[in-house]
Design an enzyme around this catalytic site. Structure first.
Site, PDB file in Angstrom:
ATOM      1  N   GLU A 155      -8.778  -3.710   5.304  1.00 11.02           N
ATOM      2  CA  GLU A 155      -8.335  -3.444   3.939  1.00 11.02           C
ATOM      3  C   GLU A 155      -7.222  -4.400   3.505  1.00 11.02           C
ATOM      4  O   GLU A 155      -7.250  -4.945   2.407  1.00 11.02           O
ATOM      5  CB  GLU A 155      -7.837  -2.004   3.827  1.00 11.02           C
ATOM      6  CG  GLU A 155      -8.960  -0.993   3.850  1.00 11.02           C
ATOM      7  CD  GLU A 155      -8.465   0.440   3.891  1.00 11.02           C
ATOM      8  OE1 GLU A 155      -7.763   0.781   4.856  1.00 11.02           O
ATOM      9  OE2 GLU A 155      -8.774   1.202   2.975  1.00 11.02           O
ATOM     10  N   ARG A 203      -2.462  -2.016  -3.630  1.00  6.24           N
ATOM     11  CA  ARG A 203      -3.604  -1.124  -3.479  1.00  6.24           C
ATOM     12  C   ARG A 203      -3.441   0.028  -4.468  1.00  6.24           C
ATOM     13  O   ARG A 203      -2.418   0.724  -4.459  1.00  6.24           O
ATOM     14  CB  ARG A 203      -3.646  -0.567  -2.068  1.00  6.24           C
ATOM     15  CG  ARG A 203      -4.835   0.321  -1.900  1.00  6.24           C
ATOM     16  CD  ARG A 203      -4.728   1.187  -0.715  1.00  6.24           C
ATOM     17  NE  ARG A 203      -5.990   1.855  -0.511  1.00  6.24           N
ATOM     18  CZ  ARG A 203      -6.343   2.391   0.621  1.00  6.24           C
ATOM     19  NH1 ARG A 203      -5.541   2.326   1.649  1.00  6.24           N
ATOM     20  NH2 ARG A 203      -7.491   2.991   0.734  1.00  6.24           N
ATOM     21  N   ASN A 211       0.865  -1.171   0.000  1.00  2.00           N
ATOM     22  CA  ASN A 211       0.000   0.000   0.000  1.00  2.00           C
ATOM     23  C   ASN A 211       0.908   1.230   0.000  1.00  2.00           C
ATOM     24  O   ASN A 211       1.462   1.609   1.029  1.00  2.00           O
ATOM     25  CB  ASN A 211      -0.877  -0.046   1.259  1.00  2.00           C
ATOM     26  CG  ASN A 211      -1.861   1.092   1.316  1.00  2.00           C
ATOM     27  OD1 ASN A 211      -1.806   2.029   0.508  1.00  2.00           O
ATOM     28  ND2 ASN A 211      -2.766   1.028   2.272  1.00  2.00           N
ATOM     29  N   HIS A 219     -12.225   4.523  -0.962  1.00  2.00           N
ATOM     30  CA  HIS A 219     -12.337   3.686   0.257  1.00  2.00           C
ATOM     31  C   HIS A 219     -13.151   2.417  -0.013  1.00  2.00           C
ATOM     32  O   HIS A 219     -13.697   1.824   0.913  1.00  2.00           O
ATOM     33  CB  HIS A 219     -13.033   4.448   1.419  1.00  2.00           C
ATOM     34  CG  HIS A 219     -12.207   5.515   2.036  1.00  2.00           C
ATOM     35  ND1 HIS A 219     -12.772   6.650   2.558  1.00  2.00           N
ATOM     36  CD2 HIS A 219     -10.879   5.611   2.248  1.00  2.00           C
ATOM     37  CE1 HIS A 219     -11.820   7.428   3.054  1.00  2.00           C
ATOM     38  NE2 HIS A 219     -10.656   6.823   2.873  1.00  2.00           N
ATOM     39  N   ARG A 271      -8.747  17.894   4.385  1.00  2.00           N
ATOM     40  CA  ARG A 271      -9.504  18.124   3.135  1.00  2.00           C
ATOM     41  C   ARG A 271     -10.837  18.774   3.453  1.00  2.00           C
ATOM     42  O   ARG A 271     -11.482  18.436   4.439  1.00  2.00           O
ATOM     43  CB  ARG A 271      -9.761  16.790   2.417  1.00  2.00           C
ATOM     44  CG  ARG A 271      -8.554  16.238   1.721  1.00  2.00           C
ATOM     45  CD  ARG A 271      -8.815  14.858   1.147  1.00  2.00           C
ATOM     46  NE  ARG A 271      -8.003  13.861   1.802  1.00  2.00           N
ATOM     47  CZ  ARG A 271      -8.116  12.548   1.639  1.00  2.00           C
ATOM     48  NH1 ARG A 271      -9.031  12.059   0.823  1.00  2.00           N
ATOM     49  NH2 ARG A 271      -7.331  11.711   2.282  1.00  2.00           N
TER      50      ARG A 271
END
Ligand code: AMP
Length: 376
Positions: free
Chosen positions: A361, A70, A7, A158, A219
């Site tokens: 994940e 990923r 990842n 996600h 963000r």
């Protein structure tokens, strides 16, 4: 068989080595052999060398059969893909839509391929789960040529996390994801809410990029596009600087003036800092609005689920989000919510049950990689 999960973040590389088989994956008995995080990465090939130096002695001569990468932006790929020249090129072209992420994943892939050329390399996309969104959810209300020619639409992100949580929740109930409508709040550094209707994502708060939707660590989430055009056209602001501001200098960091880390903001709010309190309130309020929207989108829900760093760990944020939702059938149990327990657990036994379900994940990427190896 050994599966390596990679990842690659904007300045880090997370890796995890699993021992798994289709039977182990089906019964959740895959084994994590080792995992690590390399930070302040400048060259992916140096980071990969470091990871392989750690992992090689643990392999005891066994080969790595597959490497799951990923990849944040997979455009219209509806599932994991074995990386061949065409998929590599597609990920490269999608870098225009995810300039912070896809080039790093590609660099990690190329470096990993040099170490284990005979392994099956698989791309597992954050966008893929949301390819089931209906057009009325993914299309922006702008002339269709922007969708057709420029691919301007909502993709959602996600997806690996939302899919893993929906599946884990169903397994805990001894059922299949097709039996439930769930609303999942993935609240971490990035934050998104997803409406999962019988195993399929039907809407999610992130859009064309991971900027849309919730207030996040740094963000902004949703804002009126014309405010930005106003700043560019009338105020002469630099578009590239604005993009950087929206992605890195906004959200909790901007509102609180303290940090993008929810722990810091919560502790300042607890000590009476008003800007910090306002930031927590803004964060919770925005999440609450999306929960209401997705209750409407699915005509109800069978569970509300919290996951990721904030969702799994912050009782205060969960309480802030769920406050005042009792008329919609959502209420936390104060004791269950504040119990500091690991793992999946119910935290509200209201008409719509509320749960914490840790995101999975990493192991999901390993299982997708295994699946691709077996279906070749
Ligand atoms: P993630 O991206 O899933 O690793 O989540 C990272 C975020 O989780 C960070 O912004 C932290 O502020 C937040 N986080 C982790 N632990 C806690 C906690 N105990 N309380 C509040 N926020 C937390």
């Amino acid at each position: 068989m050994k599966i390596l999960v990679l990842n690659a973040g904007s300045s880090s590389l997370k890796y995890a080595l699993y021992e798994t088989t289709p039977e182990a994956a089906a019964s959740d008995s895959d084994r994590l052999v080792s995992e690590g995080l390399i930070e302040r990465v400048t060259e992916m090939k140096d980071a990969l060398r470091e990871a392989f130096d750690e992992l090689t002695p643990l392999l005891k001569g066994e080969v790595i059969a597959g490497v799951g990468h990923r990849v944040v932006h997979g455009g219209s790929f509806p599932g994991a893909m074995v990386i061949d020249a065409a998929v590599e090129q597609a990920i490269d072209e999608l870098s225009a839509l995810a300039p912070l992420h896809n080039p790093r994943s590609l660099a990690a892939y190329r470096a990993a391929r040099a170490h284990v050329p005979d392994a099956v390399h698989v791309a597992v996309f954050d966008t893929a789960f949301h390819q089931t969104m209906p057009q009325h959810a993914y299309a922006y209300a702008i002339p269709p040529r922007f969708l057709e020619e420029k691919k301007i639409r909502r993709y959602g992100f996600h997806g690996i996390s939302h899919r893993s949580v929906a599946l884990r929740f169903a397994k805990l109930q001894g059922k299949s994801p097709e039996d439930f409508r769930v609303i999942i709040c993935h609240l971490g550094n990035g934050c998104s809410v997803c409406a999962v209707d019988r195993g399929r994502s039907v809407d999610t708060s992130m859009g064309f990029t991971p900027l849309e939707g919730l207030v996040m660590g740094a963000r902004s989430g949703d804002m009126d596009a014309s405010a930005l055009l106003h700043l560019i056209i009338r105020e002469g602001e630099d578009p590239a600087a604005l993009l950087q501001m929206l992605n890195n200098e906004s959200g909790m960091k901007a509102i609180s003036g303290i940090s993008n880390d929810m722990r810091d903001v919560l502790s300042a709010a607890d000590s009476g800092n008003e800007r910090a309190r306002f930031a927590v309130d803004a964060f919770c309020y925005r999440a609450k609005k999306f929960i209401g929207a997705y209750l409407a989108a699915m005509n109800g829900a069978d569970a509300l689920i919290f996951t990721a760093g904030i969702g799994e760990n912050s009782a205060a944020v969960r309480a802030g989000i769920c406050a005042g939702l009792d008329s919609l059938g959502i209420a936390l149990d104060a004791e269950l919510n504040s119990a500091k327990l690991p793992g999946a657990r119910p935290i509200g036994n209201s008409a719509i049950p509320v749960w914490v379900v840790p995101t999975e994940e990493q192991v999901t990427i390993a299982r997708d990689t295994l699946g691709c190896i077996h279906s070749r």
